[in-house]
Enzyme design. Structure first.
Site, PDB file in Angstrom:
ATOM      1  N   GLU A  44      10.684  21.141  -8.538  1.00  0.00           N
ATOM      2  CA  GLU A  44      11.624  21.934  -9.320  1.00  0.00           C
ATOM      3  C   GLU A  44      11.648  23.341  -8.734  1.00  0.00           C
ATOM      4  O   GLU A  44      10.606  23.999  -8.660  1.00  0.00           O
ATOM      5  CB  GLU A  44      11.222  21.997 -10.789  1.00  0.00           C
ATOM      6  CG  GLU A  44      12.227  22.772 -11.638  1.00  0.00           C
ATOM      7  CD  GLU A  44      11.804  22.925 -13.098  1.00  0.00           C
ATOM      8  OE1 GLU A  44      12.676  23.169 -13.942  1.00  0.00           O
ATOM      9  OE2 GLU A  44      10.586  22.819 -13.384  1.00  0.00           O
ATOM     10  N   ASP A 118      19.781  31.046 -11.875  1.00  0.00           N
ATOM     11  CA  ASP A 118      20.561  32.273 -12.017  1.00  0.00           C
ATOM     12  C   ASP A 118      21.971  32.016 -11.482  1.00  0.00           C
ATOM     13  O   ASP A 118      22.134  31.605 -10.332  1.00  0.00           O
ATOM     14  CB  ASP A 118      19.896  33.398 -11.222  1.00  0.00           C
ATOM     15  CG  ASP A 118      20.461  34.771 -11.542  1.00  0.00           C
ATOM     16  OD1 ASP A 118      21.678  34.868 -11.813  1.00  0.00           O
ATOM     17  OD2 ASP A 118      19.700  35.745 -11.514  1.00  0.00           O
ATOM     18  N   THR A 191      14.225  22.074 -20.854  1.00  0.00           N
ATOM     19  CA  THR A 191      13.559  23.305 -20.462  1.00  0.00           C
ATOM     20  C   THR A 191      13.569  24.264 -21.648  1.00  0.00           C
ATOM     21  O   THR A 191      14.220  24.017 -22.663  1.00  0.00           O
ATOM     22  CB  THR A 191      14.285  23.975 -19.279  1.00  0.00           C
ATOM     23  OG1 THR A 191      15.487  24.584 -19.753  1.00  0.00           O
ATOM     24  CG2 THR A 191      14.621  22.969 -18.191  1.00  0.00           C
ATOM     25  N   GLU A 192      12.868  25.382 -21.497  1.00  0.00           N
ATOM     26  CA  GLU A 192      12.882  26.393 -22.558  1.00  0.00           C
ATOM     27  C   GLU A 192      14.290  26.928 -22.792  1.00  0.00           C
ATOM     28  O   GLU A 192      14.736  27.076 -23.943  1.00  0.00           O
ATOM     29  CB  GLU A 192      11.957  27.560 -22.193  1.00  0.00           C
ATOM     30  CG  GLU A 192      10.481  27.223 -22.103  1.00  0.00           C
ATOM     31  CD  GLU A 192      10.053  26.748 -20.730  1.00  0.00           C
ATOM     32  OE1 GLU A 192       8.856  26.538 -20.517  1.00  0.00           O
ATOM     33  OE2 GLU A 192      10.925  26.567 -19.842  1.00  0.00           O
ATOM     34  N   GLU A 194      17.091  25.433 -22.093  1.00  0.00           N
ATOM     35  CA  GLU A 194      17.931  24.365 -22.644  1.00  0.00           C
ATOM     36  C   GLU A 194      17.787  24.279 -24.164  1.00  0.00           C
ATOM     37  O   GLU A 194      18.772  24.124 -24.889  1.00  0.00           O
ATOM     38  CB  GLU A 194      17.557  23.034 -21.989  1.00  0.00           C
ATOM     39  CG  GLU A 194      18.462  21.879 -22.369  1.00  0.00           C
ATOM     40  CD  GLU A 194      18.147  20.633 -21.561  1.00  0.00           C
ATOM     41  OE1 GLU A 194      18.756  19.594 -21.850  1.00  0.00           O
ATOM     42  OE2 GLU A 194      17.289  20.701 -20.652  1.00  0.00           O
TER      43      GLU A 194
END
Length: 214
Positions: A44, A118, A191-192, A194
């Site tokens: 990742e 980003d 993910t956080e 998400e």
């Protein structure tokens, strides 16, 4: 993203080389020895605080995962998660994504995850996007033939740009969702970001693309 300085992070990382691999370039072409098995390796790029990869490593014990994160103050959070979980199939690298090809050789990696990267919305910054063609070449140079990129974002503009970039590079689009959490996709690990965005009612975009090697 605003980073809170954690002056102790560097020492904590150095104290845990079994989790955050030191001198990763020395393992180029030989990552199976780091894990002690020949299981496929997924990486990742921009692993953040590690929620996604910890979840994936728990869900898929026969896959080896490597999280790439530049910022010490962020990767140390992922490190704490990994120390708590003690997952043998997950390692972390505190490096810049621009150095990936110094660390991994051809066929070292089977899959690349890009999660909530980003967006670099200004046109003059397009080359910094992790789905820009120069990054796609970097991934190709470390992936097995037929290797894949799995990409998630909340940013519609970045998603549309990335689909175009993938197509122009010659990648095969295997899967696309314009609203992941309302789709029939199974096994999603959030993910956080998400969790934050979906709880706020924002749409999550996801796609899977494959390299068509000659």
């Amino acid at each position: 993203m605003r980073l809170r300085n954690k002056p102790w992070a560097k020492d904590r990382i150095a104290e845990n080389p079994q989790y955050v691999v030191a001198n990763p370039e020395s393992h180029k072409g030989n990552w199976s020895k780091v894990f002690g098995n020949d299981n496929p390796i997924h990486i990742e790029v921009g692993t953040g605080k590690g929620q996604f990869l910890v979840g994936m490593a728990k869900q898929n014990p026969n896959v080896n995962y490597i999280g790439i994160e530049l910022f010490e103050s962020i990767i140390v959070v992922a490190l704490d998660r990994l120390i708590e979980e003690k997952l043998p199939n997950l390692k972390l690298l505190n490096v810049d994504a621009a150095t990936l090809n110094d660390i991994f050789g051809k066929n070292d990696v089977e899959r690349v995850y890009l999660n909530f990267s980003d967006p670099w919305p200004k046109n003059r910054h397009a080359k910094r996007r992790l789905t820009y063609k120069t990054f796609l070449k970097r991934y190709e140079d470390l992936l097995v033939d037929g290797g894949e990129i799995h990409f998630k974002t909340d940013n519609q503009g970045l998603f549309e740009y990335s689909l175009t970039s993938f197509s122009e590079y010659g990648l095969l689009l295997k899967y696309v969702s314009l609203d992941l959490h309302k789709s029939d996709f199974e096994g999603n690990v959030m993910t956080e970001y998400e969790e934050k965005f979906s709880n706020a009612g924002q749409r999550i975009y996801r796609c899977e693309v494959k390299y068509l090697n000659d």
